[in-house]
Design an enzyme around this catalytic site. Structure first.
Site, PDB file in Angstrom:
ATOM      1  N   LYS A   1       0.808  -1.221   0.000  1.00 26.87           N
ATOM      2  CA  LYS A   1       0.000   0.000   0.000  1.00 26.87           C
ATOM      3  C   LYS A   1       0.841   1.271   0.000  1.00 26.87           C
ATOM      4  CE  LYS A   1      -4.123  -1.845   2.169  1.00 26.87           C
ATOM      5  NZ  LYS A   1      -5.178  -1.509   3.125  1.00 26.87           N
TER       6      LYS A   1
ATOM      7  N   LYS B   1      -1.706   1.737   9.384  1.00 31.28           N
ATOM      8  CA  LYS B   1      -2.174   0.688   8.462  1.00 31.28           C
ATOM      9  C   LYS B   1      -1.027  -0.214   8.017  1.00 31.28           C
ATOM     10  CE  LYS B   1      -5.274   2.151   5.375  1.00 31.28           C
ATOM     11  NZ  LYS B   1      -5.920   3.039   4.344  1.00 31.28           N
TER      12      LYS B   1
ATOM     13  N   GLU C   1      -1.319   7.430   8.281  1.00 32.10           N
ATOM     14  CA  GLU C   1      -1.957   8.497   7.509  1.00 32.10           C
ATOM     15  C   GLU C   1      -3.030   9.189   8.322  1.00 32.10           C
ATOM     16  OE1 GLU C   1      -3.148   6.370   3.881  1.00 32.10           O
ATOM     17  OE2 GLU C   1      -5.125   5.972   4.704  1.00 32.10           O
ATOM     18  N   LYS C   2      -3.443  10.343   7.848  1.00 30.36           N
ATOM     19  CA  LYS C   2      -4.488  11.117   8.510  1.00 30.36           C
ATOM     20  C   LYS C   2      -5.758  10.271   8.570  1.00 30.36           C
ATOM     21  CE  LYS C   2      -6.268  15.056  10.005  1.00 30.36           C
ATOM     22  NZ  LYS C   2      -5.805  15.486  11.362  1.00 30.36           N
TER      23      LYS C   2
ATOM     24  N   LYS D   1     -17.103  -4.272   4.071  1.00 32.01           N
ATOM     25  CA  LYS D   1     -18.293  -3.802   3.365  1.00 32.01           C
ATOM     26  C   LYS D   1     -19.495  -4.718   3.597  1.00 32.01           C
ATOM     27  CE  LYS D   1     -15.069  -2.150  -0.088  1.00 32.01           C
ATOM     28  NZ  LYS D   1     -14.302  -2.574  -1.279  1.00 32.01           N
TER      29      LYS D   1
ATOM     30  N   GLU E   1      -9.718   2.518  -5.027  1.00 32.73           N
ATOM     31  CA  GLU E   1     -10.543   2.931  -3.886  1.00 32.73           C
ATOM     32  C   GLU E   1     -10.155   4.326  -3.405  1.00 32.73           C
ATOM     33  OE1 GLU E   1     -11.764  -1.363  -2.002  1.00 32.73           O
ATOM     34  OE2 GLU E   1     -10.251  -0.225  -0.906  1.00 32.73           O
TER      35      GLU E   1
ATOM     36  N   ARG F   1      -7.801  -7.239  -8.635  1.00 36.36           N
ATOM     37  CA  ARG F   1      -8.566  -8.475  -8.860  1.00 36.36           C
ATOM     38  C   ARG F   1     -10.019  -8.097  -9.093  1.00 36.36           C
ATOM     39  NH1 ARG F   1     -11.283  -7.948  -4.083  1.00 36.36           N
ATOM     40  NH2 ARG F   1     -10.016  -7.212  -2.358  1.00 36.36           N
TER      41      ARG F   1
ATOM     42  N   VAL G   1     -15.855  -8.624  -4.844  1.00 38.33           N
ATOM     43  CA  VAL G   1     -17.152  -9.173  -4.436  1.00 38.33           C
ATOM     44  C   VAL G   1     -18.289  -8.376  -5.089  1.00 38.33           C
ATOM     45  CG1 VAL G   1     -18.698  -9.488  -2.465  1.00 38.33           C
ATOM     46  CG2 VAL G   1     -16.256  -9.988  -2.212  1.00 38.33           C
TER      47      VAL G   1
HETATM   48  P1  ADP Z   1      -8.383  -3.028   3.333  1.00 39.93           P
HETATM   49  O1  ADP Z   1      -7.379  -3.245   2.254  1.00 39.93           O
HETATM   50  O2  ADP Z   1      -8.085  -3.797   4.577  1.00 39.93           O
HETATM   51  O3  ADP Z   1      -9.803  -3.201   2.850  1.00 39.93           O
HETATM   52  P2  ADP Z   1      -8.524  -0.131   2.996  1.00 39.93           P
HETATM   53  O4  ADP Z   1      -7.300   0.686   2.913  1.00 39.93           O
HETATM   54  O5  ADP Z   1      -9.251  -0.422   1.736  1.00 39.93           O
HETATM   55  O6  ADP Z   1      -8.222  -1.508   3.777  1.00 39.93           O
HETATM   56  O7  ADP Z   1      -9.544   0.537   4.018  1.00 39.93           O
HETATM   57  C1  ADP Z   1     -10.741  -0.088   4.407  1.00 39.93           C
HETATM   58  C2  ADP Z   1     -11.646   0.885   5.125  1.00 39.93           C
HETATM   59  O8  ADP Z   1     -10.990   1.432   6.277  1.00 39.93           O
HETATM   60  C3  ADP Z   1     -12.039   2.108   4.311  1.00 39.93           C
HETATM   61  O9  ADP Z   1     -13.133   1.876   3.465  1.00 39.93           O
HETATM   62  C4  ADP Z   1     -12.381   3.096   5.413  1.00 39.93           C
HETATM   63  O10 ADP Z   1     -13.654   2.845   5.956  1.00 39.93           O
HETATM   64  C5  ADP Z   1     -11.337   2.787   6.473  1.00 39.93           C
HETATM   65  N1  ADP Z   1     -10.133   3.660   6.301  1.00 39.93           N
HETATM   66  C6  ADP Z   1      -8.988   3.335   5.669  1.00 39.93           C
HETATM   67  N2  ADP Z   1      -8.114   4.383   5.665  1.00 39.93           N
HETATM   68  C7  ADP Z   1      -8.741   5.396   6.303  1.00 39.93           C
HETATM   69  C8  ADP Z   1      -8.385   6.761   6.636  1.00 39.93           C
HETATM   70  N3  ADP Z   1      -7.210   7.290   6.306  1.00 39.93           N
HETATM   71  N4  ADP Z   1      -9.311   7.517   7.289  1.00 39.93           N
HETATM   72  C9  ADP Z   1     -10.514   7.005   7.640  1.00 39.93           C
HETATM   73  N5  ADP Z   1     -10.903   5.744   7.376  1.00 39.93           N
HETATM   74  C10 ADP Z   1     -10.040   4.929   6.719  1.00 39.93           C
END
Ligand code: ADP
Length: 454
Positions: free
Chosen positions: A116, A158, A200-201, A237, A275, A292, A295
């Site tokens: 990421k 993360k 990240e923020k 989701k 995303e 990929r 769902v």
């Molecule tokens: P994964 O790969 O585990 O699905 P993502 O990076 O796609 O993780 O993030 C999944 C969810 O986590 C996002 O849809 C959001 O709800 C929350 N999220 C991720 N990053 C942030 C952020 N910087 N601020 C607020 N919510 C976040």
């Protein structure tokens, strides 16, 4: 030309791939674990080979056994579905070196987008906005705290290798940061075998809006519009819909172009998803790319009329996309409810077991993608999703009314499911008004008596 495909997956997505192949006149080979003998995709594929024990690590993650099955059955290509080996660059490489076509992007693109921190850096250089944060991973607590202070609390920690909503922790000050930083690293190490994290923020109450990408191996990259996936529990989701009730035409156009630029930056081919998080003011930030099929792909299929699995196979065949951006139209509204074998009234406890009566809804504007049937026993080893209900109509109101109607018809006896929860959401004013952000579910669950969805 691809004439036979091995499906390296299970459940509804395996069945979805069997269906697309049959329409294209392509033969299918199902590989399955000992726990999945009863599964519909095993019965409906042209051939099936058992590759090991019930645990994923003994079957669906055993790339060596999958490649052996591919060689024994003489397939031309492997479709990885989602989850399992679908975003595993090493597996894609193994396929490439065995001269078996991996139906997805190249291992090089998977590597770029699979980390990421590298992904964020790559798209930022292509002019796509990203969430403010550390430049790459932060491997010492002292450096991480400095970054957190600089960007300002709250922050989110993360895992660079994260997925499925795991390996994410939120911190509101230096004290909680010190704790969460170590928890996040430990979780990431355990879940992904890679403890590296970035900071990240934390965007408060954003929407999760993603764009479907389709790209061929000749350099053409298109987007097929967005999906709003803001209804999530613990970052996973539950409901997805398209178009997003939040986007206006201008923002949609700008985000669509940014998504295409992001995919181009990874020299992407095949289907993928960019995303974004979008704040209340309409600022949008890239968070990750899923390399990929997802769902929630049927939402896009029902809005655009394009079969994404068939397109994946055509692209893997080396064919040029016979579409241009202007040919893609968004004439309908579609919404997907994930039907999980869980008890929403008991904190979403898994509810595996044998399904007694199973009756899936039908009628105008209703699609059900599911591998289960009356008498089917849900194995406890895999994720809890047993099906997806996709409803569509000429506008959002019709799609939502249809979803409520279809959920009322959906009978799954013998186990607990998320069906009653979806019904309660479909009649909730905040959701109906299109106001759900990623904070919606927590609020909904705290203010709704459990007997309304048990
Ligand atoms: P994964 O790969 O585990 O699905 P993502 O990076 O796609 O993780 O993030 C999944 C969810 O986590 C996002 O849809 C959001 O709800 C929350 N999220 C991720 N990053 C942030 C952020 N910087 N601020 C607020 N919510 C976040």
């Amino acid at each position: 030309m691809i004439q036979k495909i091995l499906i390296a997956n299970r459940g509804e997505i395996a069945l979805r791939i069997v269906r697309a192949c049959r329409e294209l006149g392509i033969k299918t080979l199902a590989v399955y674990s000992e726990a999945d003998v009863q599964s519909l995709h095993v019965q409906l594929a042209d051939e099936a080979i058992c590759i090991g024990g019930p645990k994923s690590a003994d079957s669906y993650l055993r790339s060596d056994r999958i490649i052996s099955a591919a060689e024994i059955a003489d397939v031309d290509a492997i479709h990885p579905g989602y989850g399992f080996l679908s975003e595993n660059a090493k597996f894609a490489e193994q396929c490439e070196s065995c001269n078996i076509k991996f139906i997805g992007p190249t291992s090089k693109s998977i590597k770029i987008m699979g980390d990421k921190a590298v992904a964020k850096d790559t798209v930022r250089k292509a002019g796509v906005p990203t969430v403010p944060g550390s430049d790459g991973p932060v491997d010492s607590e002292a450096d991480a705290v400095k970054v957190a202070r600089k960007i300002g609390y709250p922050v989110i920690i993360k895992a660079v290798a994260g997925g499925g909503g795991r390996g994410m922790r939120i911190a509101h000050n230096d004290v909680s940061f010190a704790k969460e930083y170590h928890v996040a690293r430990g979780e990431a190490e355990k879940a992904f075998g890679n403890g590296s994290v970035y900071v990240e923020k934390y965007i408060e109450k954003p929407r999760h809006i993603e764009f479907q990408i389709l790209a061929d191996s000749h350099g053409k990259v298109l987007h097929l519009g967005e999906r709003d996936c803001s209804v999530q529990r613990r970052h996973q989701k539950l409901i997805e819909e398209s178009p997003s009730p939040f986007l206006n035409a201008d923002l949609r156009k700008r985000m669509g172009k940014a998504a295409v630029r992001a995919a181009e930056a990874a020299e992407y081919e095949n289907a993928g998803t960019i995303e974004f998080l979008v704040d209340a003011k309409g600022n949008y930030y890239f968070i990750e790319m899923n390399t990929r099929i997802q769902v929630e792909h049927p939402v896009t299929e029902e809005v655009t009329g394009i079969d994404l699995i068939k397109q994946q196979i055509r692209v893997a065949n080396g064919e040029k996309l016979d579409l241009d951006q202007g040919d893609i139209t968004f004439d309908r509204h579609a919404i997907e409810c994930r039907i999980n074998a869980e008890d929403p009234a008991r904190n979403f406890a898994p509810s595996p077991g044998t399904i007694g009566l199973y009756y899936a809804p039908g009628g105008h504007g209703v699609r059900v993608d599911s591998h289960v049937y009356s008498g089917y026993t849900i194995p406890p080893y895999y994720d809890s999703m047993i099906g997806k209900l996709i409803c569509y109509g000429s506008n959002r109101k019709t799609a939502l009314e249809r979803a409520y109607r279809a959920l009322s018809e959906y009978l799954v006896r013998g186990i607990k499911t998320t069906i009653p929860l979806h019904k309660a959401i479909m009649s909730d004013p905040t959701f109906i008004e299109g106001k759900a952000t990623t904070a919606y579910m927590e609020d909904f669950l705290s203010r709704t008596p459990t007997d309304l969805f048990s």
